[in-house]
Design a protein around this motif. Structure first.
Motif, PDB file in Angstrom:
ATOM      1  N   LEU A 187       8.528   1.950   3.805  1.00 45.72           N
ATOM      2  CA  LEU A 187       7.323   1.402   3.147  1.00 45.72           C
ATOM      3  C   LEU A 187       7.666   0.181   1.415  1.00 45.72           C
ATOM      4  CD1 LEU A 187       6.701   5.000   2.037  1.00 45.72           C
ATOM      5  CD2 LEU A 187       5.599   4.194   3.590  1.00 45.72           C
TER       6      LEU A 187
ATOM      7  N   SER B 127       4.482  -2.534   1.075  1.00 48.07           N
ATOM      8  CA  SER B 127       3.729  -2.551  -0.133  1.00 48.07           C
ATOM      9  C   SER B 127       4.411  -3.356  -0.802  1.00 48.07           C
ATOM     10  CB  SER B 127       3.878  -1.133  -1.030  1.00 48.07           C
ATOM     11  OG  SER B 127       5.643  -0.550  -0.718  1.00 48.07           O
ATOM     12  N   HIS B 128       5.957  -4.403  -0.293  1.00 54.72           N
ATOM     13  CA  HIS B 128       6.596  -4.767  -1.911  1.00 54.72           C
ATOM     14  C   HIS B 128       6.843  -6.449  -1.279  1.00 54.72           C
ATOM     15  CE1 HIS B 128       6.252  -1.376  -3.724  1.00 54.72           C
ATOM     16  NE2 HIS B 128       6.505  -1.763  -5.227  1.00 54.72           N
TER      17      HIS B 128
ATOM     18  N   THR C 196      10.111   7.373  -3.177  1.00 57.69           N
ATOM     19  CA  THR C 196       8.209   6.865  -3.747  1.00 57.69           C
ATOM     20  C   THR C 196       8.322   7.450  -4.692  1.00 57.69           C
ATOM     21  OG1 THR C 196       7.928   9.698  -3.092  1.00 57.69           O
ATOM     22  CG2 THR C 196       7.679   7.631  -1.082  1.00 57.69           C
TER      23      THR C 196
END
Length: 443
Positions: free
Chosen positions: A267, A271-272, A395
């Motif tokens: 993730l 996302s980053h 998360t």
């Protein structure tokens, strides 16, 4: 002198730890351990099939939305937490082999129900009981290993980890074929494949012999008076042992490598970072290969409770370095981010290699000998709780805070690992100084 040097070389060669294949052929525990390892391989292959397909099955075949799917998997995780202590409690009172066969057959029945159950209200108990059986079976397998492997349980644990990871990889590969087809019938075949793995595992366990001890993790001491037929073993309760409960509580963050590797790194990449999404499968490949190749060697270095306590501190340091790399992966281009993420995956795997040995070794050695089954059942809750809470932590808090979140997480795990190491050493010293079984409130 030359002859003496040759003798020393021969001695060193003779003292080398046998390789993985040689150990699998002659594992600690002999024939029964070899059969159990094969049963675990087949079980994990089936689990790998279902793990790769379950989310897609519930989404595209059953038709669950994201909200109901989250509730379903969350309820399953909560039910799984109860599986370990329940298995430990029963193992103190009933034959271990029969309980494990029962756990496999329970999962066979509940998973087969998925072929006909599509109503959400009915899916909740079916999936929950399946996960409860999963955790109970894993705990019973390790209780079996603790009894048949004796002092070489760390070696058996390494062999178990290697065979399990090979099974997961095999199952994921088989699932890819069914997912490529993508029809309802293909998903049903994958479910049946997992159910078949439970049936084969139960049949193999049936071929083993019940380890001595009449259901206890350790056999009765020589010369001990026999118990009356039907008598229930009595020992200290882990729920009243504050020192052991403290160990279990601190062991929860010592299992975070699982969520970091399986959820956090993928993730975070998406996302980053600017790393390509195609890199995500490489994390699983790196983890599987390193565990299969290195687990036995790592276990050979962590023999005994004192070294296991030291490995806990190394776990914290390795996790801290992993988190530092994740925090730094946002500051460069795609190649820099890819290199940092792959290195983080390697460090998360290194932490897993140490945790898989040290956690179980300490769980065994910190428990009173006469009640180890119940104690190890409670210790198994740490991993189950992490599987439920770890993804939410990553998360909901860590990734929301950005790079600083990873740094705080790494520092917290490193600090708690030192606390766990110190507490484990103190309890080991206390147990070593206690001639009789410690009372339930031993610290």
């Amino acid at each position: 002198m030359r002859r003496g040097g040759e003798i020393r070389k021969e001695r060193r060669r003779g003292e080398r730890e046998p390789g993985l294949l040689a150990q699998l052929r002659r594992p600690p525990g002999g024939r029964d351990a070899r059969i159990m390892l094969l049963a675990q391989l087949l079980d994990r292959a089936g689990t790998g099939v279902w793990a790769a397909a379950c989310v897609l099955y519930f989404t595209f075949v059953v038709g669950l939305d994201a909200g109901r799917l989250g509730i379903l998997l969350g309820a399953a995780g909560v039910a799984g937490i109860a599986g370990s202590p329940l298995a430990g409690h029963l193992a103190d009172r009933f034959p271990l082999r029969s309980l494990l066969i029962g756990a496999h057959l329970l999962r066979l029945v509940t998973l087969s129900l998925l072929l006909v159950v599509t109503d959400f209200a009915l899916l909740l108990p079916v999936v929950a009981v399946t996960h409860l059986g999963d955790r109970a079976a894993k705990t019973l397998e390790m209780l079996f290993a603790t009894r048949v492997a004796g002092d070489r349980r760390a070696t058996y644990q390494a062999l178990s980890r290697s065979s399990a990871n090979a099974g997961y990889a095999l199952g994921a590969g088989l699932a890819a074929i069914g997912l490529a087809v993508g029809t309802r019938g293909a998903y049903h075949v994958l479910i049946l494949a997992n159910a078949l793995s439970f049936l084969l595992a139960a049949a193999l366990v049936w071929r083993t012999r019940e380890p001595r001890g009449r259901g206890l993790v350790t056999a009765p001491a020589a010369g001990a008076a026999p118990k009356a037929p039907g008598a229930t073993p009595v020992g200290p309760s882990p729920w009243r042992d504050r020192g052991y409960l403290r160990f279990v509580l601190l062991d929860i963050p010592m299992n975070l490598d699982d969520s970091i590797l399986g959820i956090g790194i993928p993730l975070w990449l998406v996302s980053h970072t600017t790393a390509p999404h195609e890199l995500i499968p490489a994390f699983l490949v790196v983890n599987t290969v390193l565990v299969v190749v290195l687990q036995l060697r790592v276990s050979a270095k962590v023999q005994g409770p004192r070294r296991a306590a030291g490995a806990v501190a190394l776990y914290g340091l390795t996790t801290l370095l992993c988190c530092v790399l994740l925090a730094a992966s946002t500051g460069g281009g795609a190649w820099t981010a890819s290199a940092a993420l792959l290195a983080a995956a390697v460090l998360a795997t290194a932490a897993e290699l140490m945790r898989s040995v040290s956690s179980w070794e300490l769980a065994v050695c910190l428990a009173p000998r006469q009640a180890r089954a119940s104690y190890l059942g409670v210790a198994g809750m740490a991993q189950s709780v992490q599987k439920s809470a770890g993804p939410l932590l990553l998360t909901g808090a860590v990734m929301t805070a950005g790079p600083a979140g990873w740094l705080v997480l790494g520092a917290a795990v490193a600090g708690l690992s030192l606390v766990q190491r110190r507490a484990a050493v103190r309890r080991l010293d206390l147990l070593a100084d206690t001639p009789a079984p410690a009372p339930a409130a031993a610290a």
